[in-house]
Write an enzyme that holds these catalytic residues in place. Sequence first.
Site, PDB file in Angstrom:
ATOM      1  N   ASN A 125     -21.042  70.320  86.005  1.00 56.34           N
ATOM      2  CA  ASN A 125     -20.885  71.160  84.846  1.00 56.34           C
ATOM      3  C   ASN A 125     -19.460  70.633  84.033  1.00 56.34           C
ATOM      4  O   ASN A 125     -18.426  70.526  84.672  1.00 56.34           O
ATOM      5  CB  ASN A 125     -20.394  72.502  85.247  1.00 56.34           C
ATOM      6  CG  ASN A 125     -20.270  73.488  84.186  1.00 56.34           C
ATOM      7  OD1 ASN A 125     -19.569  74.699  84.264  1.00 56.34           O
ATOM      8  ND2 ASN A 125     -20.492  73.261  82.752  1.00 56.34           N
ATOM      9  N   GLY A 126     -19.647  70.074  82.849  1.00 59.75           N
ATOM     10  CA  GLY A 126     -18.298  69.706  82.005  1.00 59.75           C
ATOM     11  C   GLY A 126     -18.641  68.820  81.275  1.00 59.75           C
ATOM     12  O   GLY A 126     -19.807  68.361  80.884  1.00 59.75           O
TER      13      GLY A 126
ATOM     14  N   GLY B 241     -27.510  78.038  80.740  1.00 59.84           N
ATOM     15  CA  GLY B 241     -28.103  76.762  80.474  1.00 59.84           C
ATOM     16  C   GLY B 241     -29.709  77.054  80.663  1.00 59.84           C
ATOM     17  O   GLY B 241     -30.039  77.238  81.846  1.00 59.84           O
TER      18      GLY B 241
ATOM     19  N   CYS C 179     -23.088  74.101  81.845  1.00 58.85           N
ATOM     20  CA  CYS C 179     -24.194  74.247  82.684  1.00 58.85           C
ATOM     21  C   CYS C 179     -23.891  75.100  83.923  1.00 58.85           C
ATOM     22  O   CYS C 179     -22.662  75.847  84.150  1.00 58.85           O
ATOM     23  CB  CYS C 179     -24.374  72.834  83.344  1.00 58.85           C
ATOM     24  SG  CYS C 179     -24.947  71.712  82.088  1.00 58.85           S
TER      25      CYS C 179
ATOM     26  N   TYR D 234     -17.092  84.170  75.819  1.00 59.43           N
ATOM     27  CA  TYR D 234     -18.389  83.885  75.488  1.00 59.43           C
ATOM     28  C   TYR D 234     -19.621  83.772  76.797  1.00 59.43           C
ATOM     29  O   TYR D 234     -20.498  84.321  76.882  1.00 59.43           O
ATOM     30  CB  TYR D 234     -18.743  83.199  74.297  1.00 59.43           C
ATOM     31  CG  TYR D 234     -20.049  82.777  74.110  1.00 59.43           C
ATOM     32  CD1 TYR D 234     -21.079  83.559  73.655  1.00 59.43           C
ATOM     33  CD2 TYR D 234     -20.501  81.535  74.600  1.00 59.43           C
ATOM     34  CE1 TYR D 234     -22.279  83.144  73.369  1.00 59.43           C
ATOM     35  CE2 TYR D 234     -21.961  80.920  74.404  1.00 59.43           C
ATOM     36  CZ  TYR D 234     -22.852  81.845  73.938  1.00 59.43           C
ATOM     37  OH  TYR D 234     -24.066  81.671  73.824  1.00 59.43           O
TER      38      TYR D 234
END
Length: 465
Positions: free
Chosen positions: A115-116, A41, A13, A257
């Site tokens: 985020n996570g 996202g 995210c 990435y």
Amino acid sequence: MIQSKEDTLKEKCGLFGVYNCNNWNTAELTYYGLYALQHRGQESAGIAVNDNGRIFYHKEMGLVSDIFDHVVLGHLHGEIAIGHVRYATAQERMKEDIQPLVLKYTKGHMALAHNGNLINAQQIRRRLEEQGTFFQTTTDLEVLAALLSRARIRHHSIEDALVEVMTKIKGAYSLLIMTPHKLIAARDPLGMRPLSLGKKGDSYIFASESTAFDAVGATFIRDILPGEIIIIQDGQLRTITTHVSTLSRMCIFEYVYFARPDSIIEGAEVYETRLEAGKILAKECPAEADIVIGVPDSGLAAAQGYAKELGIPYGEGFVKNRYVGRTFIKPSQAMREQGVQIKLNPLRSQIKGKRVVMIDDSIVRGTTSKYIVQLLKDAGAKEVHVRISSPPVTHSCYFGIDTPHRQNLIANNHSVEEIQQKIGADSLGFISLKGLLQTPVGAKCGFCTACFTGEYPMEMTKEEI
Ligand code: AMP
């Protein structure tokens, strides 16, 4: 990458938050920030604003540019705003799960985004449910919010409550919390997910990646420290250090990435990191070839580094259709068998009759590499040598990447030679872990490399994974 598989890897995210001291339009600023973070996202997005203690929000499934227009943004006014782009990891896809989560608790409203992945969220949730708490979403963020609202009863301030909550939750999280008067940012004690602080005029901004600061004309100040809580209130910044001198464990896959090449994370520019990975890969696994090409987009920089190091011409091997969004109707098996290939098309003039080195950032299941090797062979490549700018992915990630089950990771149960045969390449080489760890030049943090080594950054019980 050219992922088309819904059931495999998921992206993480993106977060953006602004505490406004300059009369900017916070919702508009957040919109542009999220737009720059769209790569993190594409499933859903949302913006919440704080208008004199009242929180208004808009969130939907889809891309940032589809969800927000002038009319929607025109209704979102406030001195603080937070925004989120999401690609579900551990949770199912439900509309209620879209972030920011906006909640009312004893002390008023708050909005949260993260985020996570919290690995002990399910256990905490079960315990709270047994005590009568009900949950309206499937997210680990709501579990965190429930803990926070309970802790807030015992503490003088929300940040003190957060300090307590951070001793109870386990996992990777970068977090934004907006209350009627505060914007709070926090990063987990190992700093596994990125989060940085920027400034525009006198306004403070938080974003998952520095590219979002560039997008809104803000200046990058610094990364949030592992275990740090930053509070912006009355235009002033305060910070709380919750964990001193722990070794940080940033996810190295951010450089491989996830992140945008123009972002700087923990002091290392992502593009340079990928270029360097290509150079090291060339030294470790050279190939004799006529051309080096990269798989768009995350393989491109490594391909340039590889080509430069070996003095082989770098070329564009593919044209990628940039308009394939999440609403795109994926070709059926029957259409695929008829050769329908929408996302990526090889440039035949570059490939035909040549010995090609094809660089991609990772092999997870092996599906993408196999497909691309075949595309190149069909386009007339004489030889296809595959080089991968990360080591073989042998272990699942529980910290926000949501890789497939271990048995579906091709490198978990196959040797490099076997993978080479499976993907139909003439040769295959991966960068070593030692090589990869040298690539974030200038980074001042430690790294989580669990997906390549199985050495997880924290102890995990069976129930947590
Ligand atoms: P696979 O086809 O399963 O071997 O996956 C490898 C491909 O997926 C590469 O082309 C990568 O660029 C891409 N990739 C790597 N990590 C992720 C991720 N977390 N989400 C989506 N795609 C990814």
